[in-house]
Design a protein around this motif. Structure first.
Motif, PDB file in Angstrom:
ATOM      1  N   THR A 129      -3.035   4.865  -3.679  1.00 47.30           N
ATOM      2  CA  THR A 129      -4.283   5.582  -3.424  1.00 47.30           C
ATOM      3  C   THR A 129      -3.952   7.054  -3.252  1.00 47.30           C
ATOM      4  O   THR A 129      -3.153   7.416  -2.389  1.00 47.30           O
ATOM      5  CB  THR A 129      -4.993   5.055  -2.163  1.00 47.30           C
ATOM      6  N   VAL A 130      -4.573   7.890  -4.076  1.00 46.86           N
ATOM      7  CA  VAL A 130      -4.351   9.332  -4.038  1.00 46.86           C
ATOM      8  C   VAL A 130      -5.506   9.973  -3.268  1.00 46.86           C
ATOM      9  O   VAL A 130      -6.682   9.770  -3.597  1.00 46.86           O
ATOM     10  CB  VAL A 130      -4.245   9.921  -5.457  1.00 46.86           C
ATOM     11  N   TYR A 131      -5.175  10.760  -2.249  1.00 45.10           N
ATOM     12  CA  TYR A 131      -6.171  11.419  -1.402  1.00 45.10           C
ATOM     13  C   TYR A 131      -6.096  12.933  -1.596  1.00 45.10           C
ATOM     14  O   TYR A 131      -5.032  13.489  -1.866  1.00 45.10           O
ATOM     15  CB  TYR A 131      -5.937  11.112   0.083  1.00 45.10           C
ATOM     16  N   GLU A 132      -7.245  13.569  -1.388  1.00 46.68           N
ATOM     17  CA  GLU A 132      -7.281  15.032  -1.337  1.00 46.68           C
ATOM     18  C   GLU A 132      -6.786  15.507   0.025  1.00 46.68           C
ATOM     19  O   GLU A 132      -6.974  14.825   1.029  1.00 46.68           O
ATOM     20  CB  GLU A 132      -8.698  15.542  -1.570  1.00 46.68           C
ATOM     21  N   PRO A 133      -6.184  16.678   0.092  1.00 41.80           N
ATOM     22  CA  PRO A 133      -5.801  17.215   1.408  1.00 41.80           C
ATOM     23  C   PRO A 133      -7.035  17.460   2.270  1.00 41.80           C
ATOM     24  O   PRO A 133      -8.121  17.767   1.766  1.00 41.80           O
ATOM     25  CB  PRO A 133      -5.094  18.535   1.064  1.00 41.80           C
ATOM     26  N   VAL A 134      -6.881  17.336   3.565  1.00 41.07           N
ATOM     27  CA  VAL A 134      -7.983  17.559   4.497  1.00 41.07           C
ATOM     28  C   VAL A 134      -8.325  19.039   4.533  1.00 41.07           C
ATOM     29  O   VAL A 134      -7.434  19.889   4.655  1.00 41.07           O
ATOM     30  CB  VAL A 134      -7.615  17.047   5.903  1.00 41.07           C
ATOM     31  N   ALA A 135      -9.603  19.346   4.410  1.00 39.42           N
ATOM     32  CA  ALA A 135     -10.039  20.739   4.492  1.00 39.42           C
ATOM     33  C   ALA A 135      -9.933  21.239   5.932  1.00 39.42           C
ATOM     34  O   ALA A 135     -10.058  20.466   6.885  1.00 39.42           O
ATOM     35  CB  ALA A 135     -11.482  20.867   3.991  1.00 39.42           C
ATOM     36  N   THR A 136      -9.701  22.533   6.078  1.00 41.65           N
ATOM     37  CA  THR A 136      -9.607  23.121   7.419  1.00 41.65           C
ATOM     38  C   THR A 136     -10.970  23.054   8.099  1.00 41.65           C
ATOM     39  O   THR A 136     -11.940  23.639   7.608  1.00 41.65           O
ATOM     40  CB  THR A 136      -9.142  24.576   7.334  1.00 41.65           C
ATOM     41  N   PRO A 137     -11.083  22.364   9.227  1.00 42.63           N
ATOM     42  CA  PRO A 137     -12.401  22.218   9.877  1.00 42.63           C
ATOM     43  C   PRO A 137     -12.779  23.463  10.662  1.00 42.63           C
ATOM     44  O   PRO A 137     -11.957  24.342  10.923  1.00 42.63           O
ATOM     45  CB  PRO A 137     -12.204  21.013  10.803  1.00 42.63           C
ATOM     46  N   GLN A 138     -14.033  23.529  11.048  1.00 41.66           N
ATOM     47  CA  GLN A 138     -14.573  24.581  11.899  1.00 41.66           C
ATOM     48  C   GLN A 138     -15.432  23.950  12.983  1.00 41.66           C
ATOM     49  O   GLN A 138     -16.090  22.944  12.745  1.00 41.66           O
ATOM     50  CB  GLN A 138     -15.403  25.586  11.095  1.00 41.66           C
ATOM     51  N   ILE A 139     -15.427  24.559  14.156  1.00 39.60           N
ATOM     52  CA  ILE A 139     -16.230  24.072  15.271  1.00 39.60           C
ATOM     53  C   ILE A 139     -17.410  25.012  15.470  1.00 39.60           C
ATOM     54  O   ILE A 139     -17.225  26.213  15.676  1.00 39.60           O
ATOM     55  CB  ILE A 139     -15.404  23.968  16.568  1.00 39.60           C
ATOM     56  N   GLN A 140     -18.611  24.472  15.381  1.00 43.15           N
ATOM     57  CA  GLN A 140     -19.837  25.224  15.639  1.00 43.15           C
ATOM     58  C   GLN A 140     -20.373  24.808  17.004  1.00 43.15           C
ATOM     59  O   GLN A 140     -20.559  23.624  17.275  1.00 43.15           O
ATOM     60  CB  GLN A 140     -20.876  24.959  14.555  1.00 43.15           C
ATOM     61  N   GLN A 165       0.833  -1.199   0.000  1.00 46.15           N
ATOM     62  CA  GLN A 165       0.000   0.000   0.000  1.00 46.15           C
ATOM     63  C   GLN A 165       0.870   1.252   0.000  1.00 46.15           C
ATOM     64  O   GLN A 165       1.785   1.397   0.817  1.00 46.15           O
ATOM     65  CB  GLN A 165      -0.923   0.021   1.211  1.00 46.15           C
ATOM     66  N   VAL A 166       0.569   2.165  -0.912  1.00 47.40           N
ATOM     67  CA  VAL A 166       1.269   3.439  -1.017  1.00 47.40           C
ATOM     68  C   VAL A 166       0.211   4.532  -1.114  1.00 47.40           C
ATOM     69  O   VAL A 166      -0.735   4.424  -1.910  1.00 47.40           O
ATOM     70  CB  VAL A 166       2.207   3.483  -2.241  1.00 47.40           C
ATOM     71  N   ASN A 167       0.365   5.577  -0.311  1.00 46.51           N
ATOM     72  CA  ASN A 167      -0.587   6.689  -0.294  1.00 46.51           C
ATOM     73  C   ASN A 167       0.074   7.935  -0.857  1.00 46.51           C
ATOM     74  O   ASN A 167       1.253   8.206  -0.594  1.00 46.51           O
ATOM     75  CB  ASN A 167      -1.076   6.966   1.126  1.00 46.51           C
ATOM     76  N   GLY A 168      -0.710   8.702  -1.615  1.00 45.20           N
ATOM     77  CA  GLY A 168      -0.212   9.937  -2.201  1.00 45.20           C
ATOM     78  C   GLY A 168      -1.212  11.062  -2.014  1.00 45.20           C
ATOM     79  O   GLY A 168      -2.407  10.835  -1.824  1.00 45.20           O
TER      80      GLY A 168
END
Length: 342
Positions: free
Chosen positions: A134-145, A35-38
């Motif tokens: 497996t190519v992943y998108e970067p994690v979006a910056t979360p927000q706390i409500q 397994q290789v992640n990109g």
């Protein structure tokens, strides 16, 4: 004397059959995949590891996206790097990092798939190695409500929701403090998807920062929330809940309708009150009739009298109006009477 031929025994046949079956299974067994992640837009390195004591002569790389078609990507030889089809979907994004490693640049989501490397050694042996990329998108910056449920001297109940965490294989971890630690058992409830955290805390635990960590195999984002900003302020910073908007809207609607009904009743009351009706000018007009002198036109042929009358009217622009009232006549009568007595 004729020697009778020996027939193979049953145990021998079974052993032969088992050996052949094992060879067939080994030949048909799939090549183990590493397994290789990109990361989308990044680069990745696929490196083969030959068996000990064997030198690599050539490496043939191929790619399969799971659609049934296999693309011959490249061949590594002692002479260098060769591309069978430089116009394939990878184009200029492939590089030979060393004699045994393939580098893929500017990764795309469609690059996810199986990459196989066939290694030919100087001892005329062939080895196959495979990589599952497996190519992943970067994690979006979360927000706390946040939403304040209750704030009393005995404690604070609040709900925190971690939003905007992205798509794909995303994991969410809630913690308290910095660095983040495990939450206190029995003081929180977590939604099935892990995004919503409901806390029930005592006053001694309000001076705590809670963190939401969002991650996937290639990226991680952390956001913190100070619980004092909502519990000690009585919810001033908390977002207004949907039921609160409904109650406020209903209250404003009732207030508007009540004001309209009150104004309508006051208008009806004023119109029905006789004292409010202005009757003074009408009574004055009925009690004090006005009289006017009628100017008779001169007899026919008396043009001289008519001209005399017109001249008098032109010479007296400041003369009083011909229309007089009964009161004017009464006020003048005593003056005339006094003159006659004198």
């Amino acid at each position: 004397m004729e020697v009778a031929s020996k027939k193979p025994s049953l145990p021998f046949l079974l052993m032969t059959l088992i050996t052949l079956s094992a060879d067939i299974l080994v030949a048909q067994a799939p090549t183990p995949r590493r397994q290789v992640n990109g990361t989308l837009g990044g680069s990745v390195l696929l490196s083969v590891v030959p068996s000990p004591g064997r030198k690599v002569r050539t490496v043939e790389w191929s790619f399969g996206a799971g659609t049934g078609d296999t693309i011959q990507l490249a061949e590594f030889t002692r002479a260098g790097f060769e591309r069978p089809n430089p116009k394939d979907r990878f184009q200029q994004r492939l590089e030979m990092h060393n004699a045994t490693s393939l580098k893929i640049k500017a990764l795309q989501l469609g690059d996810s798939g199986v990459y196989e490397a066939r290694i030919k050694t100087t001892l005329a042996t062939v080895e196959d190695q495979a990589f599952l990329l497996t190519v992943y998108e970067p994690v979006a910056t979360p927000q706390i409500q946040s939403q304040l449920l209750a704030s009393t001297p005995e404690g604070c109940n609040v709900t925190l929701q971690c939003r905007g965490s992205g798509k794909g294989n995303v994991s969410i971890f809630w913690g308290k403090g910095n660095p983040a630690q495990q939450l206190d058992p029995g003081r929180y409830q977590l939604s099935p998807d892990g995004r919503t955290l409901q806390l029930s805390l005592q006053p001694s635990s309000l001076n705590t920062t809670y963190t939401c960590t969002v991650s996937n195999p290639v990226d991680q984002k952390i956001i913190s929330f100070d619980l004092q900003s909502i519990c000690l302020s009585g919810g001033a910073d908390a977002s207004f809940s949907k039921p609160g908007y409904i109650v406020l809207t209903f209250f404003l609607l009732v207030l508007t309708l009540g004001t309209a009904v009150w104004c309508w009743r006051m208008n009806n009351k004023k119109s029905a009150d006789p004292a409010a009706t202005p009757t003074g000018p009408m009574e004055e007009s009925l009690a004090e009739p006005q009289y006017a002198d009628i100017l008779r036109s001169p007899p026919e042929g008396n043009d001289q009298a008519l001209r005399h009358l017109e001249n008098n009217m032109e010479r007296s622009p400041q003369k009083e109006h011909l229309i007089t009232t009964v009161y004017d006549q009464i006020r003048r009568t005593p003056e005339n009477t006094s003159e006659e007595v004198t």
